[in-house]
Design an enzyme around this catalytic site. Sequence first.
Site, short mmCIF file in Angstrom:
data_model
loop_
_atom_site.label_atom_id
_atom_site.label_comp_id
_atom_site.label_asym_id
_atom_site.label_seq_id
_atom_site.Cartn_x
_atom_site.Cartn_y
_atom_site.Cartn_z
N GLU A 295 -32.88 64.74 -41.58
CA GLU A 295 -33.73 65.89 -41.89
C GLU A 295 -34.93 65.51 -42.76
OE1 GLU A 295 -30.36 69.41 -42.23
OE2 GLU A 295 -30.88 68.24 -44.01
N ARG A 335 -47.18 71.15 -57.46
CA ARG A 335 -46.38 69.95 -57.73
C ARG A 335 -46.76 69.21 -59.02
NH1 ARG A 335 -45.76 66.02 -55.12
NH2 ARG A 335 -43.51 65.83 -55.22
N TYR A 339 -43.63 69.03 -61.39
CA TYR A 339 -42.89 67.74 -61.39
C TYR A 339 -43.71 66.60 -61.98
CZ TYR A 339 -40.95 70.31 -57.34
OH TYR A 339 -40.44 71.26 -56.50
N CYS A 366 -55.30 80.27 -64.89
CA CYS A 366 -55.29 80.53 -66.33
C CYS A 366 -54.03 79.98 -66.96
CB CYS A 366 -55.42 82.01 -66.58
SG CYS A 366 -56.98 82.59 -65.98
N1 LLP Z 1 -32.50 68.43 -46.14
C1 LLP Z 1 -32.11 69.16 -47.18
C2 LLP Z 1 -30.78 69.76 -47.19
C3 LLP Z 1 -32.98 69.36 -48.28
O1 LLP Z 1 -32.58 70.07 -49.31
C4 LLP Z 1 -34.27 68.76 -48.25
C5 LLP Z 1 -35.20 68.95 -49.37
C6 LLP Z 1 -34.64 68.01 -47.13
C7 LLP Z 1 -33.72 67.85 -46.09
C8 LLP Z 1 -35.99 67.35 -47.00
O2 LLP Z 1 -36.23 66.43 -47.99
P1 LLP Z 1 -37.56 65.52 -47.92
O3 LLP Z 1 -37.47 64.60 -46.72
O4 LLP Z 1 -38.73 66.43 -47.79
O5 LLP Z 1 -37.55 64.79 -49.20
N2 LLP Z 1 -40.33 70.79 -53.71
C9 LLP Z 1 -39.98 69.41 -54.00
C10 LLP Z 1 -39.05 68.85 -52.96
C11 LLP Z 1 -37.78 69.63 -52.81
C12 LLP Z 1 -36.90 69.11 -51.72
C13 LLP Z 1 -35.79 70.04 -51.46
N3 LLP Z 1 -34.94 69.66 -50.38
C14 LLP Z 1 -41.25 68.59 -54.11
O6 LLP Z 1 -42.33 69.14 -53.94
O7 LLP Z 1 -41.18 67.40 -54.42
#
Ligand code: LLP
Length: 438
Positions: A295, A335, A339, A366
């Site tokens: 995923e 972001r 973070y 703001c």
């Molecule tokens: N599968 C599941 C169950 C997840 O919870 C996530 C991400 C992914 C796949 C995809 O992960 P990726 O390949 O995108 O790393 N908002 C945060 C990232 C939160 C990710 C949450 N889950 C950011 O901007 O860094």
Amino acid sequence: MPKTVNQNIKPITTKRNNLGNLEISGCDLTDIAKKYGTPLYVMDEVTLRQVAREYKNAFSSYKKTNMMFASKALMTSRIAQILFEEGFGFDVVSGGEIYTVHHAGIDLSHATFNGNNKTKDEIETALKLNIGRVSVDNFLEIKMLDEEAKKQNKVQKILLRITPGIECHTHKYIQTGHLDSKFGFDLTQIDDVINLIKNECSNLEIKGLHAHIGSQIFETRVYYDEIGVLIKELKRINTTHNLNLNEINAGGGLGITYVGSDCPPSIDTIANVIITSIKDHCEKFEIEEPVLYIEPGRSIVGTAGVTLYTIGSFKQVPNGRKYIAVDGGMADNPRPSMYEAKYYAEIANFKNTKDTEKVTVAGRFCESGDILIKDIDLNSPETGDILCVYNTGAYGYSMSSNYNRVLKPAMILVNNSQSDIIIKRETYEQLVQNDVLN
Ligand code: LLP
């Protein structure tokens, strides 16, 4: 030399044209900014399709692979169509993501429904649309799902989301695989889960296990270990409960290169680690090689996207920093403030000088924390210049807000010197359309 797209900072078609302006897929970003206004999200279709193909090739030796794009990184109807054309299904986590995939004309049998607190309505909709798999996260959900499946007279295929107990070195807000996480079942609860389903939930069919260890990951060992935990547990369950589960979902998480010091592994490397771990552990635990789901989110859409801003006001702190302010910020890209995420940027339009200046790029919202980039050398920035911030394709638009009642930007798709709007810029009428006056 970067081997795969996630190791680039810029979309692969980025260059300076003969006017000295930055262009992506043949579209001059200065013209684009004029035509569509700023802030503007720009997605490069060439980079997007390239990364999708890199995933497909990297996993081609493991025939049982299903690639599911993690919609949370960026979900729009057009992006969903493109990724579906490239062979991806979808990880969806809400009614809104389900609705968008459906709106794009894609059958939900190609999707997995994840999430730690799915609502009754979302479960009902997902089942009505024949969702492929539901990754079950907790005891309440098991009951709700079985009830709904009974009501709709169907047997729903499910995965069990587990917490594999693996910590990776990423920002603590985006770690998920460690034991003290809100997601999934602890391994000590799995026998109870299976007994409950076997004894009381005749409308659920367990197919396998699901885990996700975190996001923006640069390590490879954690994936090797995660697959090990999934396969060991699959074997244990099959033996203890006389079942034949044969699916594992390894989640997403592969990192991308926001700034030069980031060094994520290539997509090929990650694929090799995952496939090798499957082979090693299946041999060790004497189990048939399972169907694999992955995923990825960020590594699919991150590098393909940039955001264009217009530079406005300046502030020179006496004996201190120089701030330049742009016409967007934490509402279109939260972001950095959430973070401490780092980004790279360049002035898109031609500058008649090679001089650079160290500045801090501030947003327009703001809030003192609304800083997009701290201390970056830019080519002689001036009011009216177009700033191109790279790597904003993932978790930018998808986490955007209307903070300060500012309109959400438009998104365009560029390819072959052509640009198309894929999300229209919000209007003030839309902003107040749900407001109720007396
Ligand atoms: N599968 C599941 C169950 C997840 O919870 C996530 C991400 C992914 C796949 C995809 O992960 P990726 O390949 O995108 O790393 N908002 C945060 C990232 C939160 C990710 C949450 N889950 C950011 O901007 O860094």
